[in-house]
Design a protein around this motif. Structure first.
Motif, PDB file in Angstrom:
ATOM      1  N   GLU A   1       0.810  -1.221   0.000  1.00 20.82           N
ATOM      2  CA  GLU A   1       0.000   0.000   0.000  1.00 20.82           C
ATOM      3  C   GLU A   1       0.846   1.276   0.000  1.00 20.82           C
ATOM      4  O   GLU A   1       0.325   2.374  -0.242  1.00 20.82           O
ATOM      5  CB  GLU A   1      -0.953   0.014   1.201  1.00 20.82           C
ATOM      6  CG  GLU A   1      -0.284  -0.025   2.562  1.00 20.82           C
ATOM      7  CD  GLU A   1      -0.057  -1.444   3.070  1.00 20.82           C
ATOM      8  OE1 GLU A   1       0.129  -1.596   4.295  1.00 20.82           O
ATOM      9  OE2 GLU A   1      -0.069  -2.380   2.242  1.00 20.82           O
ATOM     10  N   LEU A   2       2.155   1.137   0.276  1.00 22.78           N
ATOM     11  CA  LEU A   2       3.038   2.304   0.274  1.00 22.78           C
ATOM     12  C   LEU A   2       3.888   2.397  -0.990  1.00 22.78           C
ATOM     13  O   LEU A   2       4.722   3.295  -1.107  1.00 22.78           O
ATOM     14  CB  LEU A   2       3.960   2.260   1.500  1.00 22.78           C
ATOM     15  CG  LEU A   2       3.273   2.271   2.869  1.00 22.78           C
ATOM     16  CD1 LEU A   2       4.314   2.225   3.976  1.00 22.78           C
ATOM     17  CD2 LEU A   2       2.367   3.488   3.026  1.00 22.78           C
TER      18      LEU A   2
ATOM     19  N   GLN B   1       0.236  14.500  -2.042  1.00 27.02           N
ATOM     20  CA  GLN B   1       0.150  13.057  -2.264  1.00 27.02           C
ATOM     21  C   GLN B   1      -1.008  12.493  -1.437  1.00 27.02           C
ATOM     22  O   GLN B   1      -1.172  12.852  -0.261  1.00 27.02           O
ATOM     23  CB  GLN B   1       1.453  12.367  -1.860  1.00 27.02           C
ATOM     24  CG  GLN B   1       2.654  12.715  -2.721  1.00 27.02           C
ATOM     25  CD  GLN B   1       3.885  11.941  -2.262  1.00 27.02           C
ATOM     26  OE1 GLN B   1       4.249  10.922  -2.832  1.00 27.02           O
ATOM     27  NE2 GLN B   1       4.528  12.453  -1.224  1.00 27.02           N
ATOM     28  N   PRO B   2      -1.821  11.619  -2.017  1.00 24.58           N
ATOM     29  CA  PRO B   2      -3.001  11.118  -1.298  1.00 24.58           C
ATOM     30  C   PRO B   2      -2.680  10.503   0.061  1.00 24.58           C
ATOM     31  O   PRO B   2      -3.399  10.757   1.046  1.00 24.58           O
ATOM     32  CB  PRO B   2      -3.572  10.076  -2.268  1.00 24.58           C
ATOM     33  CG  PRO B   2      -3.130  10.533  -3.611  1.00 24.58           C
ATOM     34  CD  PRO B   2      -1.768  11.127  -3.405  1.00 24.58           C
ATOM     35  N   LEU B   3      -1.608   9.704   0.148  1.00 25.60           N
ATOM     36  CA  LEU B   3      -1.289   9.062   1.425  1.00 25.60           C
ATOM     37  C   LEU B   3      -0.843  10.080   2.475  1.00 25.60           C
ATOM     38  O   LEU B   3      -1.115   9.916   3.666  1.00 25.60           O
ATOM     39  CB  LEU B   3      -0.201   8.001   1.226  1.00 25.60           C
ATOM     40  CG  LEU B   3      -0.670   6.686   0.594  1.00 25.60           C
ATOM     41  CD1 LEU B   3       0.513   5.764   0.320  1.00 25.60           C
ATOM     42  CD2 LEU B   3      -1.678   5.988   1.503  1.00 25.60           C
ATOM     43  N   ILE B   4      -0.138  11.129   2.043  1.00 27.18           N
ATOM     44  CA  ILE B   4       0.287  12.177   2.974  1.00 27.18           C
ATOM     45  C   ILE B   4      -0.918  13.019   3.383  1.00 27.18           C
ATOM     46  O   ILE B   4      -1.134  13.312   4.566  1.00 27.18           O
ATOM     47  CB  ILE B   4       1.371  13.067   2.339  1.00 27.18           C
ATOM     48  CG1 ILE B   4       2.610  12.240   1.984  1.00 27.18           C
ATOM     49  CG2 ILE B   4       1.732  14.220   3.273  1.00 27.18           C
ATOM     50  CD1 ILE B   4       3.321  11.644   3.168  1.00 27.18           C
TER      51      ILE B   4
ATOM     52  N   LYS C   1       8.520   9.815   0.368  1.00 25.41           N
ATOM     53  CA  LYS C   1       8.516  10.030   1.811  1.00 25.41           C
ATOM     54  C   LYS C   1       9.843  10.621   2.264  1.00 25.41           C
ATOM     55  O   LYS C   1      10.805  10.704   1.490  1.00 25.41           O
ATOM     56  CB  LYS C   1       8.276   8.705   2.550  1.00 25.41           C
ATOM     57  CG  LYS C   1       9.320   7.643   2.227  1.00 25.41           C
ATOM     58  CD  LYS C   1       9.047   6.334   2.945  1.00 25.41           C
ATOM     59  CE  LYS C   1       9.385   6.418   4.414  1.00 25.41           C
ATOM     60  NZ  LYS C   1      10.854   6.573   4.647  1.00 25.41           N
TER      61      LYS C   1
ATOM     62  N   LEU D   1       5.086   5.764  -2.939  1.00 23.94           N
ATOM     63  CA  LEU D   1       5.011   6.931  -2.055  1.00 23.94           C
ATOM     64  C   LEU D   1       6.371   7.620  -1.960  1.00 23.94           C
ATOM     65  O   LEU D   1       7.396   6.978  -1.746  1.00 23.94           O
ATOM     66  CB  LEU D   1       4.556   6.505  -0.657  1.00 23.94           C
ATOM     67  CG  LEU D   1       4.584   7.599   0.416  1.00 23.94           C
ATOM     68  CD1 LEU D   1       3.532   8.660   0.120  1.00 23.94           C
ATOM     69  CD2 LEU D   1       4.388   7.000   1.808  1.00 23.94           C
TER      70      LEU D   1
ATOM     71  N   LYS E   1       0.273  14.693   8.331  1.00 22.03           N
ATOM     72  CA  LYS E   1      -0.094  16.033   7.890  1.00 22.03           C
ATOM     73  C   LYS E   1       0.233  17.059   8.973  1.00 22.03           C
ATOM     74  O   LYS E   1       0.711  18.160   8.686  1.00 22.03           O
ATOM     75  CB  LYS E   1      -1.584  16.082   7.555  1.00 22.03           C
ATOM     76  CG  LYS E   1      -2.054  17.418   6.976  1.00 22.03           C
ATOM     77  CD  LYS E   1      -3.522  17.355   6.607  1.00 22.03           C
ATOM     78  CE  LYS E   1      -3.975  18.673   5.981  1.00 22.03           C
ATOM     79  NZ  LYS E   1      -3.803  19.813   6.927  1.00 22.03           N
TER      80      LYS E   1
ATOM     81  N   GLY F   1      -4.013  12.271   3.407  1.00 23.46           N
ATOM     82  CA  GLY F   1      -5.036  11.553   4.157  1.00 23.46           C
ATOM     83  C   GLY F   1      -4.598  11.052   5.518  1.00 23.46           C
ATOM     84  O   GLY F   1      -5.397  10.463   6.252  1.00 23.46           O
ATOM     85  N   ASP F   2      -3.335  11.271   5.890  1.00 27.20           N
ATOM     86  CA  ASP F   2      -2.836  10.801   7.186  1.00 27.20           C
ATOM     87  C   ASP F   2      -2.773  11.985   8.148  1.00 27.20           C
ATOM     88  O   ASP F   2      -1.954  12.890   7.981  1.00 27.20           O
ATOM     89  CB  ASP F   2      -1.444  10.171   7.025  1.00 27.20           C
ATOM     90  CG  ASP F   2      -0.960   9.503   8.295  1.00 27.20           C
ATOM     91  OD1 ASP F   2      -0.951   8.263   8.339  1.00 27.20           O
ATOM     92  OD2 ASP F   2      -0.585  10.220   9.245  1.00 27.20           O
TER      93      ASP F   2
END
Length: 370
Positions: free
Chosen positions: A217-218, A306-309, A223, A221, A316, A311-312
């Motif tokens: 899932e990562l 980025q969606p994962l950033i 990071k 990404l 965030k 949405g966290d």
């Protein structure tokens, strides 16, 4: 313990001072029930006088009663079967062999791992004698470090009541709590410590990486460079090292922006993760092929979108604090070298320094000593 009979003619006693029930020497006391002697062979009895008091041995090399391989012998306790200065026809003595060890500051004992016997039968005998003695002396916690080359002693220690404390590459540490009360020995290390480096250049670009090995899932990404600090490594120097290893970028530590505390992260251990702000002092990227798939300077806006950033919530918040710090609206924890009188050790103390005139962050951005 071994019980043996000695003919008094084989004992060399020089300048004996005699009293009923006790024989006194310059460094040893002989009492009706027991006497303590140095663990050497003692030869030839020569009688007594009332002048000087001493104990001699004619052994040229100080051979121990258990042989030249002393197995960490500390003391021997002997008993003789009489209550007067006349020993009679024989001396009954008890040999007490004790593991070489030293007292710690908490009333416990630390066994010397370099003087452990190799023979398992000898080890179990001496271990039992040692525990018996330490119990009578009121000792508390026993620390037994067994090197890998003595791993066959581990099952013996377990059978005698020792418990695992922790293990490293070259040894296993075991403990034994003597008092009939709750164990007060400190537990094994409970945390692993990680660091992440927030590095932004004068173009408002953030240094980011894509990891080669990550959860599905990562994948893809971008990071921050992250990793674990090494043994005896500082938080600030660990962050600088990790960024250098993964990206080839040289940096200077500024502040700890925030840290996360989580539990049951790996092998039931807790985790401390420090986000560190670093200033870049180079710009050419050279990735570590073993850990990193790719690295680049990425526009800050693109990074946070980025969606994962995005949405966290936790990450965030971390990025918001980093941006606020760049705008001088937030102050992190800078590092200062200090020495405490409690232990006289040089330590790193992280704390917030604010310039009262502008209510912003102090200019003390680098590691300082006080």
């Amino acid at each position: 313990m071994d019980l043996k009979l000695f003919d008094p003619k084989s004992v060399f006693l020089s300048n004996l001072i005699g009293q009923k029930g006790m024989l006194s020497f310059s460094t040893f006391n002989f009492k009706a029930a027991s006497l303590n002697l140095s663990p050497f062979f003692i030869r030839s009895y020569k009688g007594a006088s009332h002048e000087a008091a001493c104990l001699s041995t004619s052994s040229p090399d100080g051979v121990s009663l258990v042989g030249k391989e002393q197995y960490g012998v500390e003391t021997h306790t002997y008993r003789y079967d009489g209550s007067s200065t006349n020993f009679g026809s024989s001396i009954l003595f008890r040999e007490k062999r004790v593991l070489d060890a030293f007292d710690d500051e908490y009333g416990g004992v630390v066994v010397n791992p370099e003087k452990l016997p190799s023979d398992t039968d000898v080890f179990v005998s001496i271990l039992r004698s040692s525990l018996s003695l330490w119990r009578t002396e009121g000792k508390k916690g026993i620390w037994l470090k067994l090197p890998v080359e003595k791993c066959d002693l581990v099952p013996i220690a377990i059978r005698e009541g020792f418990q695992y404390h922790h293990a490293e590459r070259g040894y296993v540490m075991m403990t034994y709590w003597i008092p009939d009360e709750p164990c007060m020995l400190p537990a094994n290390a409970s945390h692993q410590v990680g660091v992440g480096g927030f590095v932004m250049n004068d173009k408002n670009e953030v240094l980011v990486v894509q990891e080669k090995h990550c959860a599905p899932e990562l994948a893809g990404l971008w990071k921050l460079p992250t990793g674990f600090i090494l043994e005896s490594e500082e938080i600030f120097s660990g962050a600088v090292r990790e960024v250098k290893e993964e990206t080839g970028i040289d940096t200077e530590f500024l502040e700890v922006i925030a840290f996360r505390h989580a539990h049951n992260v790996a092998f039931e251990k807790s985790d401390l993760f420090f986000i560190c702000m670093l200033r870049p002092v180079s710009s050419d990227i050279k990735i570590d092929d073993l850990e990193v798939q790719a690295a680049k300077w990425m526009a800050l806006r693109e990074f946070v979108e980025q969606p994962l950033i995005k949405g966290d919530n936790m990450f965030k918040k971390i990025i918001d604090m980093c941006i606020a710090r760049m705008g001088k609206r937030y102050c992190g924890l800078s590092v200062h070298k200090v020495v405490s009188k409690f232990d006289n050790r040089l330590s790193s103390l992280y704390y917030n320094v604010v310039d009262d005139q502008r209510l912003g962050c102090s200019s003390h951005d680098s590691c300082t000593s006080t």
